[in-house]
Design an enzyme around this catalytic site. Structure first.
Site, PDB file in Angstrom:
ATOM      1  N   GLY A 244       0.840  -1.203   0.000  1.00 35.48           N
ATOM      2  CA  GLY A 244       0.000   0.000   0.000  1.00 35.48           C
ATOM      3  C   GLY A 244       0.870   1.247   0.000  1.00 35.48           C
ATOM      4  O   GLY A 244       1.986   1.243  -0.530  1.00 35.48           O
ATOM      5  N   SER A 245       0.364   2.284   0.635  1.00 35.04           N
ATOM      6  CA  SER A 245       1.054   3.574   0.583  1.00 35.04           C
ATOM      7  C   SER A 245       2.295   3.570   1.479  1.00 35.04           C
ATOM      8  O   SER A 245       2.416   2.754   2.408  1.00 35.04           O
ATOM      9  CB  SER A 245       0.112   4.680   1.051  1.00 35.04           C
ATOM     10  OG  SER A 245      -0.117   4.529   2.439  1.00 35.04           O
ATOM     11  N   GLY A 249       2.859   1.785   5.162  1.00 32.56           N
ATOM     12  CA  GLY A 249       3.960   0.838   5.351  1.00 32.56           C
ATOM     13  C   GLY A 249       4.890   1.271   6.474  1.00 32.56           C
ATOM     14  O   GLY A 249       5.362   0.440   7.257  1.00 32.56           O
ATOM     15  N   GLU A 266       5.788  -3.727   0.328  1.00 37.97           N
ATOM     16  CA  GLU A 266       5.749  -3.349  -1.089  1.00 37.97           C
ATOM     17  C   GLU A 266       4.920  -2.082  -1.142  1.00 37.97           C
ATOM     18  O   GLU A 266       3.698  -2.116  -1.133  1.00 37.97           O
ATOM     19  CB  GLU A 266       5.138  -4.491  -1.904  1.00 37.97           C
ATOM     20  CG  GLU A 266       5.420  -4.367  -3.381  1.00 37.97           C
ATOM     21  CD  GLU A 266       4.215  -3.930  -4.169  1.00 37.97           C
ATOM     22  OE1 GLU A 266       4.234  -2.763  -4.629  1.00 37.97           O
ATOM     23  OE2 GLU A 266       3.262  -4.702  -4.309  1.00 37.97           O
ATOM     24  N   CYS A 300       0.952  -0.108  -8.734  1.00 34.38           N
ATOM     25  CA  CYS A 300       2.197   0.344  -8.076  1.00 34.38           C
ATOM     26  C   CYS A 300       3.276   0.523  -9.120  1.00 34.38           C
ATOM     27  O   CYS A 300       4.225   1.269  -8.913  1.00 34.38           O
ATOM     28  CB  CYS A 300       2.696  -0.702  -7.082  1.00 34.38           C
ATOM     29  SG  CYS A 300       1.596  -0.926  -5.732  1.00 34.38           S
TER      30      CYS A 300
HETATM   31  C1  UN1 Z   1       0.752  -3.696  -7.610  1.00 39.21           C
HETATM   32  O1  UN1 Z   1       0.373  -2.742  -8.291  1.00 39.21           O
HETATM   33  O2  UN1 Z   1       0.743  -3.640  -6.356  1.00 39.21           O
HETATM   34  O3  UN1 Z   1       3.733  -5.815 -12.245  1.00 39.21           O
HETATM   35  C2  UN1 Z   1       1.145  -5.005  -8.158  1.00 39.21           C
HETATM   36  C3  UN1 Z   1       2.524  -5.544 -12.243  1.00 39.21           C
HETATM   37  C4  UN1 Z   1       1.591  -6.553 -11.624  1.00 39.21           C
HETATM   38  C5  UN1 Z   1       1.543  -6.413 -10.157  1.00 39.21           C
HETATM   39  C6  UN1 Z   1       1.318  -5.024  -9.646  1.00 39.21           C
HETATM   40  N1  UN1 Z   1       2.050  -7.876 -11.986  1.00 39.21           N
HETATM   41  O4  UN1 Z   1       2.071  -4.529 -12.732  1.00 39.21           O
END
Ligand code: UN1
Length: 516
Positions: A244-245, A249, A266, A300
């Site tokens: 998350g943000s 985290g 992450e 992300c």
């Molecule tokens: C995420 O946005 O937390 O690589 C995961 C990617 C995806 C996973 C993203 N397989 O864009």
């Protein structure tokens, strides 16, 4: 939408319970009633009774109990359980994806892609279940043997975000399960139905597995931040994996660290790409578009910063403008749509604030940024993906804006481009488009990209599950999913065995040899 009841647990009257495990434990949430809305049209999806923070302790208790049984099941047998899960996921791929579309607003291609990540990680985990291994190490003492044993760690807490409501949990849960760990999952309160269905798939697999998978092996605690905090604080949870943000985290990591637990983070990405003069622009524009506007810029790994050599920036921008002008934006359930909605009004406001800041910092809007209201479902938040040109990398580019907003900065000198690329707090994903082998290697080398994911002639998003996923700096340093990420879900015991009849001490120490 008619909900796929066969992959959801029974309702509790007119709502679902946000506290659910593998039959018969645990169930019956006692927190407040949550009423999440679909990003598609802002309409309520289905009411959920949240788990109370105090129920986390109950889930952990059940998980501890399950752990005692599950850690003794041989890993390849645990792999068979994950294979059962994978079979059920395959059978129900479309229904699961529809829930993701409903709750996260993803187009079917991307929602099904997310479920495919779950299938893929199941396969990876099944193979892994026969490959969990330690080293045997040369010892300095005669008739001794030094081996590393890897053992199950214990209950694993998983905190996940709305944008990957199934895959991120699956990376953690499928690997954790073959490693011998029960899972307690706190999903985003935006995506409870997806979470309920995912957990129900595990419960259905457990029913097929015939009692060997204990109740408490997989528990769902749907709720707000206080539920996540309770999970982070529980000393019986040796590992908390949080996605998350950055502020979330940081808070989780501090709580987990204060009890000397492990966290696997992450967090935010602020992903950049360098496009060099030798780049194949035909594939670069496609990669940029998918990475910048796919999932409406809410991955992300979405592309936020683009550094383009000055000799090609004019033509690259023109090509992107053409593509952006015809992007199908709208209802993610329509097969022609490529850009679905933002998750909520707040996401739109944040995007507008970043656009305003970029303007104040000398930026020029190339295209996009406006709200789309025609031809889209009323009540949803639809927006034209935006490209903004900036003369240099300004403070707004140091922040991750979770929306389809990409900044473009020209560069002249390749070393400067790498410098700019790395000069942000986050370090998740990165890419270079080049046909120059020297520049490609410089970018993937020790003085190149400082991110956890580094691509050459691919976009920043859409990683496969086989590699370790995660990043450096404010991204949190965690690595999930493939490669040797499994080690984090296990504990290592260094075992020294003396099979002789002498007692030589290490380091040649002599200590009372004639004692006794
Ligand atoms: C995420 O946005 O937390 O690589 C995961 C990617 C995806 C996973 C993203 N397989 O864009």
């Amino acid at each position: 939408m008619k909900l796929p009841e066969h992959i959801l647990p029974p309702t509790d009257g007119d709502h679902y319970s946000g506290f659910w495990g593998i039959d018969p434990l645990p169930r019956g949430a006692s927190g407040e009633l949550l009423e999440p809305c679909s990003p598609i049209d802002g309409k309520p999806t289905c009411p959920i009774r949240a788990a109370a923070p105090s129920q986390v302790a109950e889930a952990v208790h059940a998980a501890e109990h399950a752990f005692r049984q599950w850690r003794m099941v041989p890993p390849p047998r645990r792999g068979e359980f994950v294979r059962e899960i994978g079979d059920l996921v395959r059978e129900n791929k479309k229904e699961l994806a529809k829930l993701i579309t409903l709750e996260a607003g993803k187009i079917p291609a991307e929602a099904e892609g997310e479920i495919q990540e779950w299938v893929d990680v199941c396969e990876f985990a099944v193979g892994l279940s026969r490959q969990l291994h330690g080293l045997t190490i040369a010892t300095e003492r005669p008739e001794h043997c030094l081996i590393e044993n890897w053992h199950p760690l214990g209950p694993v807490g998983v905190i996940s975000a709305f944008n990957f409501p199934a895959a991120v949990w699956a990376w953690n849960a499928m690997i954790g399960l073959v490693c011998g760990d029960p899972i307690i999952w706190k999903p985003s309160e935006q995506t409870p139905l997806t979470a309920l269905a995912c957990n129900q798939i595990v419960a259905l697999a457990a029913a097929r597995f015939g009692g060997e998978a204990p109740a408490g092996l997989s528990t769902l605690v749907i709720g707000k931040a206080d539920v996540g905090s309770a999970l982070a604080a529980d000393p019986r949870v040796p590992l908390v994996s949080a996605t998350g943000s950055v502020p979330m985290g940081r808070a989780v990591a501090q709580v987990v660290a204060s009890r000397l637990g492990r966290s696997l983070l992450e967090l935010g990405g602020n992903n950049g790409m360098i496009v060099t003069p030798s780049a194949d622009l035909d594939i670069a524009v496609r990669a940029i578009t998918f990475a910048a506007v796919g999932t409406c810029g809410q991955r992300c790994t979405s592309l936020r910063r683009l550094f383009v050599h000055k000799d090609i920036s004019g033509q690259l921008i023109e090509r992107l403008k053409t593509i952006y002008s015809s992007l199908p934006i709208g209802d993610p359930r329509e097969s022609s749509t490529l850009v679905g909605p933002l998750v909520n009004e707040r996401a739109f406001d944040t995007m507008q604030a970043s656009l305003a800041a970029a303007h104040d910092q000398g930026g020029t809007l190339i295209c996009g940024g406006d709200r789309v209201t025609e031809g889209v479902p009323a009540g949803g938040v639809y927006v034209e993906p935006a490209l903004v040109r900036l003369p240099v990398q300004t403070p707004v580019m140091h922040e991750e804006t979770f929306a389809p907003l990409t900044y473009i900065v020209e560069y002249e000198n390749f070393d400067d481009a790498i410098e700019m690329h790395n000069a942000v707090p986050q370090g998740l994903s990165s890419a270079i488009f080049t046909n120059d082998v020297r520049q490609a290697h410089q970018f993937i080398g020790p003085a190149g990209s400082d991110c956890g994911l580094v691509g050459v002639n691919i976009g920043t998003s859409g990683a496969e599950i086989g590699g370790a996923f995660g990043g450096e700096k404010d991204t949190g340093g965690g690595r999930e999913s493939g490669s040797d990420s499994w080690r984090q879900y296990m504990r290592r015991a260094t075992c020294t065995i003396n099979y002789g009849s002498e007692l030589p001490l290490a380091q040649g120490i002599k200590f009372g040899d004639d004692l006794g």
